[in-house]
Write an enzyme that holds these catalytic residues in place. Structure first.
Site, mmCIF file in Angstrom:
data_model
loop_
_atom_site.group_PDB
_atom_site.id
_atom_site.type_symbol
_atom_site.label_atom_id
_atom_site.label_comp_id
_atom_site.label_asym_id
_atom_site.label_seq_id
_atom_site.Cartn_x
_atom_site.Cartn_y
_atom_site.Cartn_z
ATOM 1 N N LYS A 48 1.671 0.211 -2.537
ATOM 2 C CA LYS A 48 1.005 0.156 -3.847
ATOM 3 C C LYS A 48 1.719 0.986 -4.910
ATOM 4 C CE LYS A 48 -2.658 3.357 -2.259
ATOM 5 N NZ LYS A 48 -2.214 3.379 -0.837
ATOM 6 N N HIS A 99 -7.176 6.439 7.018
ATOM 7 C CA HIS A 99 -8.362 7.141 6.511
ATOM 8 C C HIS A 99 -9.635 6.777 7.274
ATOM 9 C CE1 HIS A 99 -5.744 8.304 3.266
ATOM 10 N NE2 HIS A 99 -5.617 7.067 2.844
ATOM 11 N N ASN A 127 -4.141 6.754 -8.845
ATOM 12 C CA ASN A 127 -3.767 7.456 -7.616
ATOM 13 C C ASN A 127 -2.302 7.866 -7.633
ATOM 14 O OD1 ASN A 127 -4.536 8.277 -4.849
ATOM 15 N ND2 ASN A 127 -3.040 6.737 -4.223
#
Length: 449
Positions: free
Chosen positions: A117, A188, A140
């Site tokens: 990303k 995560h 982010n």
């Protein structure tokens, strides 16, 4: 949006938390801040913000109940008892991306996925700038989204945001005009609870998209290719798939190709290294096409952009062995892609905090490799997984890891730092890990041919 007289509680005070506080103060909120850590600069913060009450350390369960609004930093666990109690009391909880979207007027390009990303976000931004289109990039990646909003003057033509699952998990009304989910691999899971919840957080990126909006998906990823049935009917779906000529972006006769715009350039002309970067380029091309950025700008950037630091970056050659820094490989999917992007036997440097992920596919991926060096919190678990597959050495520092990798490598091999784990058990962040790797390699190779 105004917060005049509203009691606003900012929860978490990293870089994004500070952007939340500054925005809430600018909107007229009466603010308090809480962070579960004991910050070293607490006294400085109290001097800098005399009108703000700060709380550090464990959060009393009733601390947030006197709030009109809670602004939540990404990554802060939603299971915190004080936060759960506030939600049950009906207090609005909002993340930085949700607040940003309420304040921004310009359209948003939003990009998420387990891997790639940052590269795709940067590519799309560079394409816009090459075309002379004013954009603001962050989220982010780099600048917190709220800091992209101009205090005065015009907004950019587009906001381009990289978004994490933590940020998306807190979104309820956020609507990008163009969005992408690049892929999904276990990551995560200690925070989200399981793979399904992790995927559900990523899918929030399209939940409010509408007529005229475009969603870009990876047609060769199991998770993203299962999503079209969940996407609102009015949203246009564009898929990229390197090996599928029925998709909207693909490779045909070794040329990157867009169904609507034709051939872009030979894959060999793509400046970025690694086969996974062909996927990143196809995704970026579809996003740029959806935003109506010029084709010529796409082609030019693809020929010039060499990739981001710590993402399969060549460091040095020493005694016939090439060393690559892929410290951003913080999960299994990223590491597998990095491994597939290099030829020749590899000496892998693996380990760190696996965050509860299943790394067993490394057994098959490492079967034809030279050796592995493991370090960090989950080193023993990885070593036990690989000990009957390839030789494994333990290291207690990055310099030690590089020396042990060099002792295993033979001319023509590649040494690859792509840990498949988070870095913060031993390092400040993945950048610090990559920098220590680079320094150790350069020390090894310094002055020698």
């Amino acid at each position: 949006m105004k917060l005049n007289g509203k009691k606003v509680f900012i929860l978490g005070f990293g870089k994004t938390g500070q952007s939340l506080l500054n925005t809430a103060l600018r909107l007229g909120g009466h603010c308090q801040v809480a962070d579960t850590r004991h910050l070293e600069n607490a006294d400085t913060l109290r001097t800098q913000y005399p009108q703000v009450t700060f709380h550090f350390g464990a959060l009393p369960e009733n601390l947030l109940l006197d709030s009109d609004l809670i602004l939540l930093s990404p990554g802060l666990a939603p299971t915190l008892p004080a936060l759960q109690k506030a939600r049950k009391a009906g207090i609005t909880v909002m993340g930085d991306i949700e607040l940003f979207a309420l304040l921004a007027s310009a359209p948003i390009i939003a990009i998420t996925g387990s891997n790639g990303k940052s590269t795709v976000t940067t590519l799309v931004s560079e394409i816009a700038r090459k075309a002379g289109i004013m954009v603001a990039t962050g989220g982010n990646l780099g600048t917190p989204a709220l800091e992209l909003l101009p205090e005065s003057g015009p907004e950019p033509a587009w906001y381009i945001l990289e978004l994490s699952s933590f940020q998306l998990d807190a979104c309820t009304t956020f609507r990008p005009r163009v969005a992408a989910i690049l892929n999904l691999s276990p990551d995560h899971l200690d925070w989200h609870g399981d793979y399904a919840q992790y995927g559900a957080a990523k899918a929030r990126i399209f939940q409010n998209m509408n007529a005229g909006d475009v969603l870009v998906l990876n047609g060769e990823d199991a998770f993203t290719s299962s999503l079209p049935g969940q996407v609102p009917d009015s949203v246009a779906i564009r898929c990229f798939a390197v090996h599928d000529e029925r998709s909207d972006a693909y490779v045909l006769n070794d040329r990157l190709t867009l169904r609507n715009s034709g051939a872009l350039l030979p894959a060999a002309d793509l400046r970025m290294q690694g086969g996974h970067n062909i996927e990143n380029a196809l995704a970026a091309a579809l996003l740029a096409e959806a935003a109506q950025f010029p084709l010529a700008a796409i082609q030019e950037v693809f020929c010039q952009f060499s990739g981001l630091p710590h993402r399969l970056a060549w460091v040095a050659e020493y005694q016939g062995v090439n060393y690559y820094d892929d410290s951003k490989g913080t999960n299994l999917g990223a590491t597998l892609k990095a491994m597939s992007g290099l030829s020749g036997p590899l000496v892998m440097i693996l380990g760190g905090d696996a965050k509860g992920a299943d790394l067993s596919p490394l057994q098959q991926a490492c079967r034809d490799q030279r050796a592995a060096v493991v370090l960090g919190k989950d080193a023993k678990k990885i070593a036990q997984m690989l000990e009957n597959v390839i030789p494994v050495d333990y290291a207690d520092s990055m310099q030690d890891a590089v020396l042990k990798a060099a002792s295993r490598a033979m001319p023509g091999d590649q040494v690859l730092l792509s840990p498949a784990c988070a870095s913060t058990d031993m390092f400040r962040d993945y950048q610090d890990r990559g920098q220590q790797f680079t320094a150790a390699v350069q020390k090894l190779a310094g002055g020698k041919s």
